[in-house]
Design an enzyme around this catalytic site. Structure first.
Site, PDB file in Angstrom:
ATOM      1  N   ARG A  85       0.700  -1.276  -0.033  1.00 54.72           N
ATOM      2  CA  ARG A  85      -0.046   0.062   0.000  1.00 54.72           C
ATOM      3  C   ARG A  85       0.882   1.343  -0.081  1.00 54.72           C
ATOM      4  NH1 ARG A  85      -3.690  -1.024   4.403  1.00 54.72           N
ATOM      5  NH2 ARG A  85      -5.015  -1.840   2.642  1.00 54.72           N
TER       6      ARG A  85
ATOM      7  N   HIS B  43       4.493 -10.925   1.635  1.00 53.41           N
ATOM      8  CA  HIS B  43       5.258 -10.012   2.621  1.00 53.41           C
ATOM      9  C   HIS B  43       6.378 -10.703   3.232  1.00 53.41           C
ATOM     10  CE1 HIS B  43       4.448  -7.911   6.476  1.00 53.41           C
ATOM     11  NE2 HIS B  43       4.414  -6.881   5.673  1.00 53.41           N
TER      12      HIS B  43
END
Length: 727
Positions: free
Chosen positions: A421, A451
């Site tokens: 993001r 991630h």
């Protein structure tokens, strides 16, 4: 107290008085609301702006951070809930609140937080002024200062801004996300007719401008514009003005059937800039007609209106923090380079071959991670490099090293996460540059974020190949590595190398590993591994053996994991958690969580390390304990919808460093710690007979990473010990 809080409080009483565990397991109030818990975290960040033990510009920095945090929270989390309300989605949160109930409680808390921010700013502005760092508004300056401001405006601002009349002949202009504008109420002197004009402030202009001089003086861009209305509107009388700021929905929802993920993100980033308005901030005494105009033209629906006589856009204060006043800042700190690598004449691969290494940033330099890849790029015996990239920053030596390796003819694979993001645009740029250099760029899964923080180097040695791995708890980002505390773990363990290959094959080819030797990977095996370790502690407690869980993470929101920890508490397992941010677990409730303690550490560095430690039948800390570092937080997204890794610390040295130093220091800290109470309130740890500051401890003691000859020289790390009952 509003109705929702009253409901939560009444259920808290029911919990504390109940002994029926089956009933406890069904009460929504066994969880804290996620959004309200996040706001409590930002309150703790904001509290550092009033911490008189900190230098003034550092206090201002915390105020700026709290503003930046709040902006992102509103643009993403609150925007999502407001969207649910607009679409009449009645999805109940884990604490039992409907979207409309949650939105109402959040708005109320945000307004309270904004009031505290304004109070903190008012105090800091006065104190900074006394210290020679002034922030001016419309007050007059001396002749030289006024002349400089006028010249600066005419030379740098006037040609960039575009005043626009607001009337039926001119369509209402688009106000960008985080955009600031000024509405002016004017009278044309020629015919006394009223006119309304808008000036939108381009994002290319600085938020604050420094006026030259030995004594620092700063002015906001909106105040500078308002001081020069005679230049902008000659022939008009200014009756009044109002400054406003807009925040828009900035989340990007992934369409599972997106055929081209790169193209989809390029268009989605553009759509995000035009998202629905979720916050309108108004500064000054707004003309009612002008306010009505904004409300109508911006299409506000479930938006939060925030009015203030102070400033708007606290994140912009970060510019003033760069003022060259060392005495108003923390004493500079230079990270150490790992001593054991220096003892190998800088040969990182030789140092790793000798023994696993764990490094703690920012106390130890992130440069070693970059050097790991630089050496791989320049080493003729290295045949392949594989790397995950979640956030890498705008000036990335990591990217340069990967490009150099590819140009040197090595096989280089980079997994670039487009769904990071607010870094989507930068990651698209990096991906393009990497591909042009010959790097095989993979974007991973459509609906899962990659991630995990993993780097893998395959090197030709002797008759075969050896795999060197780096596993991190934080991003490959050189800037955040200076202020985030994270762990870097280097190993040449063959089992870890084989698992790293399985991990990359899973990401790049969707080849799900049937089994792994040492790594736990989400969304496949990380949750089951945690449950297995928790269940072992429950069994040990039932058998009368010592049973304990220590963990450190950024957020804990997953209800299933929380319930598993509740089960462990009810079985008698002693649980100590360091959760910096959101924590939906309610500690200290008889019959549910009386054996769970939760604390949060907020200080000079942002705590970002993720650790799990399980006693394994002996008093903690102990050599038998199972210790893991991980890229995952205790959140459903990390456990079920992201690719993450959890790595066991099997080497005795790194095991003890992570458990007896990093984890224990966090538990012992008294000067930067807040304790979570059963009612959701955080209480700052008071004065202690044995004060301890974990950041100061690691800044002033030798490296964790294989201190080698430094031990012989007598520079030993003081041994930490757990003072039971005092945490």
């Amino acid at each position: 107290m509003n109705k929702e809080n009253m409901l939560q409080a009444s259920e808290s009483v029911e919990i504390s008085e109940s002994c029926d565990n089956s009933k406890l397991a069904t009460l929504p109030a066994r969880y804290f609301n996620r959004e309200l818990s996040w706001l409590a975290f930002n309150e703790r960040v904001l509290a550092e702006a009033t911490n008189r033990n900190y230098p003034l510009l550092e206090r201002l920095r915390f105020l700026s951070i709290s503003g930046s945090n709040l902006d992102e929270f509103l643009m993403v989390r609150v925007a999502g809930i407001a969207g649910q309300v607009r679409r009449q989605i009645e999805e109940i949160s884990i604490d039992g609140a409907t979207p409309s109930q949650a939105l109402s409680a959040i708005h109320e808390k945000v307004l309270q937080l904004e009031t505290v921010q304004q109070e903190a700013w008012s105090e800091l502005k006065r104190l900074l002024g006394d210290a020679g760092v002034r922030v001016i508004g419309d007050e007059p300056l001396d002749k030289a200062g006024e002349a400089w401001l006028t010249d600066y405006f005419l030379e740098h601002i006037m040609a960039v801004i575009t005043p626009q009349a607001i009337d039926p002949a001119h369509p209402f202009p688009f106000v960008a996300n985080q955009g600031i504008g000024v509405l002016f109420s004017l009278t044309r002197e020629a015919d006394d007719s009223p006119v309304m004009e808008m000036v939108l402030i381009p994002s290319s202009l600085p938020r604050f401008v420094r006026i030259p001089g030995e004594e620092a003086a700063w002015i906001s861009i909106e105040d500078l514009i308002c001081r020069n209305t005679d230049q902008i509107f000659p022939g008009f009388a200014v009756n009044g003005h109002g400054v406003f700021r807009v925040l828009r929905d900035s989340d990007i929802e992934i369409e599972e059937d997106a055929e081209d993920l790169v193209r989809y993100y390029r268009t989605a980033i553009q759509r995000r800039r035009r998202g629905i308005v979720i916050v309108l901030q108004l500064q000054g005494k707004f003309d009612p007609a002008a306010e009505d105009l904004l409300r109508n033209q911006l299409g506000l629906d479930r938006a939060l209106i925030m009015k203030t006589d102070g400033i708007i856009g606290f994140s912009g204060l970060s510019a003033i923090c760069d003022e060259d006043r060392p005495e108003l800042k923390f004493e500079p700190y230079s990270p150490r380079y790992p001593e054991r690598i220096l003892e190998h004449d800088g040969d990182i691969f030789a140092a790793i071959r000798e023994k696993d290494i764990v490094i703690q940033h920012p106390y130890e330099s992130f440069e070693v991670v970059i050097d790991f890849l630089r050496q791989a790029a320049g080493d003729p015996d290295v045949v392949a490099i594989k790397q995950t990239l979640y956030r890498a920053g705008k000036q990335s030596a990591i990217i340069s090293a990967l490009i150099a390796a590819a140009e040197a003819g090595k096989s280089v694979t980079a997994v670039v996460e487009l769904k990071a993001r607010f870094d989507e645009e930068q990651n698209l740029l990096w991906a393009s540059q990497l591909e042009r250099a010959g790097v095989q760029v993979i974007y991973g899964f459509v609906d899962w974020k990659t991630h995990a923080k993993v780097s893998m180097v395959v090197r030709r040695e002797g008759e075969g190949h050896r795999t060197y791995c780096h596993f991190g708890t934080g991003n490959y980002h050189p800037i955040t590595a200076r202020i985030y505390t994270d762990l870097s773990y280097f190993t040449a363990d063959p089992a870890a190398g084989r698992d790293a290959v399985r991990l990359f094959n899973f990401i790049t080819g969707y080849v799900e590993p049937k089994t792994t030797e040492v790594l736990a990977i989400s969304p496949i095996s990380l949750r089951p591994k945690l449950y297995e370790c928790i269940d072992t502690e429950i069994a040990n407690a039932a058998a009368g053996r010592p049973a304990a869980i220590w963990a450190k993470m950024n957020s804990l929101t997953d209800p299933e994991l929380i319930d598993r920890l509740y089960d462990a508490s009810q079985a008698g397992v002693e649980i100590m958690l360091v959760v910096r941010g959101i924590c939906c677990l309610r500690p200290g409730i008889p019959g549910l969580s009386e054996h769970i303690m939760v604390k949060s550490v907020i200080g000079r560095f942002l705590e970002h390390v993720r650790i799990w430690a399980f006693a394994n039948g002996a008093e903690m800390p102990n050599r038998k304990a199972h210790v893991f570092i991980t890229s995952a937080d205790g959140m459903s997204r990390n456990l079920d919808r992201r690719v993450e890794v959890m790595v066991p610390m099997r080497n005795k040295t790194v095991h003890d460093q992570v458990l007896d130093q990093v984890m224990l220091a966090n538990l012992l800290d008294t000067e930067q710690s807040w304790m979570l109470e059963p009612d959701g309130h955080y209480e700052r740890v008071g004065e202690s007979d044995n004060p301890f500051n974990l950041h100061r401890y690691f800044m002033t003691n030798p490296s964790l990473s294989g201190r080698g000859a430094s031990i012989a020289s007598g520079r030993k790390v003081p041994k930490l010990s757990l003072r039971r009952g005092n945490i």
